[in-house]
Design an enzyme around this catalytic site. Sequence first.
Site, PDB file in Angstrom:
ATOM      1  N   LEU A  24      14.822   5.020   0.004  1.00  0.00           N
ATOM      2  CA  LEU A  24      13.669   5.919   0.139  1.00  0.00           C
ATOM      3  C   LEU A  24      13.807   7.137  -0.757  1.00  0.00           C
ATOM      4  O   LEU A  24      12.917   7.994  -0.795  1.00  0.00           O
ATOM      5  CB  LEU A  24      13.537   6.395   1.596  1.00  0.00           C
ATOM      6  CG  LEU A  24      13.503   5.313   2.668  1.00  0.00           C
ATOM      7  CD1 LEU A  24      13.400   5.947   4.053  1.00  0.00           C
ATOM      8  CD2 LEU A  24      12.334   4.378   2.447  1.00  0.00           C
ATOM      9  N   THR A  43      14.916  10.366 -12.160  1.00  0.00           N
ATOM     10  CA  THR A  43      15.303  10.061 -10.783  1.00  0.00           C
ATOM     11  C   THR A  43      14.653   8.759 -10.330  1.00  0.00           C
ATOM     12  O   THR A  43      15.313   7.879  -9.753  1.00  0.00           O
ATOM     13  CB  THR A  43      14.871  11.200  -9.836  1.00  0.00           C
ATOM     14  OG1 THR A  43      15.467  12.406 -10.285  1.00  0.00           O
ATOM     15  CG2 THR A  43      15.277  10.918  -8.401  1.00  0.00           C
ATOM     16  N   ALA A  65      11.066   1.720  -1.345  1.00  0.00           N
ATOM     17  CA  ALA A  65       9.816   2.415  -1.009  1.00  0.00           C
ATOM     18  C   ALA A  65       8.965   2.592  -2.253  1.00  0.00           C
ATOM     19  O   ALA A  65       9.425   3.119  -3.259  1.00  0.00           O
ATOM     20  CB  ALA A  65      10.136   3.777  -0.408  1.00  0.00           C
ATOM     21  N   TYR A  97       4.189   9.321 -12.451  1.00  0.00           N
ATOM     22  CA  TYR A  97       4.770   8.909 -11.167  1.00  0.00           C
ATOM     23  C   TYR A  97       4.345   7.474 -10.837  1.00  0.00           C
ATOM     24  O   TYR A  97       5.180   6.633 -10.473  1.00  0.00           O
ATOM     25  CB  TYR A  97       4.315   9.879 -10.070  1.00  0.00           C
ATOM     26  CG  TYR A  97       4.810   9.549  -8.694  1.00  0.00           C
ATOM     27  CD1 TYR A  97       6.173   9.559  -8.401  1.00  0.00           C
ATOM     28  CD2 TYR A  97       3.928   9.241  -7.658  1.00  0.00           C
ATOM     29  CE1 TYR A  97       6.636   9.262  -7.121  1.00  0.00           C
ATOM     30  CE2 TYR A  97       4.380   8.957  -6.382  1.00  0.00           C
ATOM     31  CZ  TYR A  97       5.729   8.963  -6.121  1.00  0.00           C
ATOM     32  OH  TYR A  97       6.184   8.667  -4.859  1.00  0.00           O
ATOM     33  N   LYS A 101       6.859   4.316 -10.443  1.00  0.00           N
ATOM     34  CA  LYS A 101       6.969   3.555  -9.194  1.00  0.00           C
ATOM     35  C   LYS A 101       6.550   2.095  -9.396  1.00  0.00           C
ATOM     36  O   LYS A 101       7.078   1.194  -8.749  1.00  0.00           O
ATOM     37  CB  LYS A 101       6.132   4.214  -8.079  1.00  0.00           C
ATOM     38  CG  LYS A 101       6.634   5.571  -7.631  1.00  0.00           C
ATOM     39  CD  LYS A 101       8.085   5.598  -7.168  1.00  0.00           C
ATOM     40  CE  LYS A 101       8.280   5.099  -5.762  1.00  0.00           C
ATOM     41  NZ  LYS A 101       9.695   5.330  -5.300  1.00  0.00           N
TER      42      LYS A 101
END
Length: 278
Positions: A24, A43, A65, A97, A101
């Site tokens: 997560l 990250t 996640a 982002y 993801k």
Amino acid sequence: MHGSILDQGLVNDVIEGSDTVFHLAAAVGVHTIVDKPLQSLRTNLHGTENVVEAAVAHKARFLVASTSEIYGKNDSDGLPEDADRVLGSPLKSRWSYAAAKGLDELVAYVYGEESGLPCVITRFFNIVGPRQTGRYGMVVPRFVSQALANKPITVYGEGTQRRCFGSVFDVVPAMVRLLDTPAAHNKAVNLGGKEEVSIKGLADRVIELTGSRSEIRYVPYEEAYGEGYEDMQRRMPDTTLAARLIGYAPERRLDDVIRSILEHNATPSVAPQRALLA
Ligand code: UDP
């Protein structure tokens, strides 16, 4: 233990001897992504690769996640997992982002396929719970803190954008059940709430539940996030797949979600989680 998922040695040590990994850790929150684009990208990309590689090396099943953000500007009435992604330019900070993801999902999926280990990707839709901070931009803790301090509630844009806030108390048991369910392995599964609200409506509800004297202040997007920011007007999950796989039926409503943050603010000494990697 506290540390960073960018620390490969630490990640490896933590995962060694574990049979299950819930990944997560990420750079999250619109303010973080916009203010620290490079750090956030590193990250989210390298961190996930480190965690997934270590999970596979130690033969641990893993859950990664992901986020409703990957659907981008698709504002359909309920987004199923195979809905099209409608993304802006990856060079606009917000979309970096969603781009990262999306790749995280792919890393999890491909490693899951090739290793044969059970792997699940969960897409969270605006999940809220105690200990969530407004520091990184999340709207519910921000509004609750503003209301408790009787300060203006900062509604960005016109407040007509809509979200569906889910509760951590509905989502965490679902994560565990999904990993235990072979039919869910190597799938992306939406998890979220069921009550849609406009952001202006959220502000009104927070003011009412806190009994605050705050007024609403409308803040232009440019002032909030800088030039060129594009918000999603609507983001509504379709959780049919989760219902089919594990009988997912979220019980908490918007008021429960707001109250969970309120109660935490009233008892700020709640013990932190034992192990946090971020
Ligand atoms: N928002 C707002 N005021 C704030 C923080 C956020 O009006 O102080 C809005 C934001 O523009 C978005 C919605 O609330 O439309 C949800 O924001 P959040 O960052 O919590 O999640 P997002 O859905 O953007 O990932």
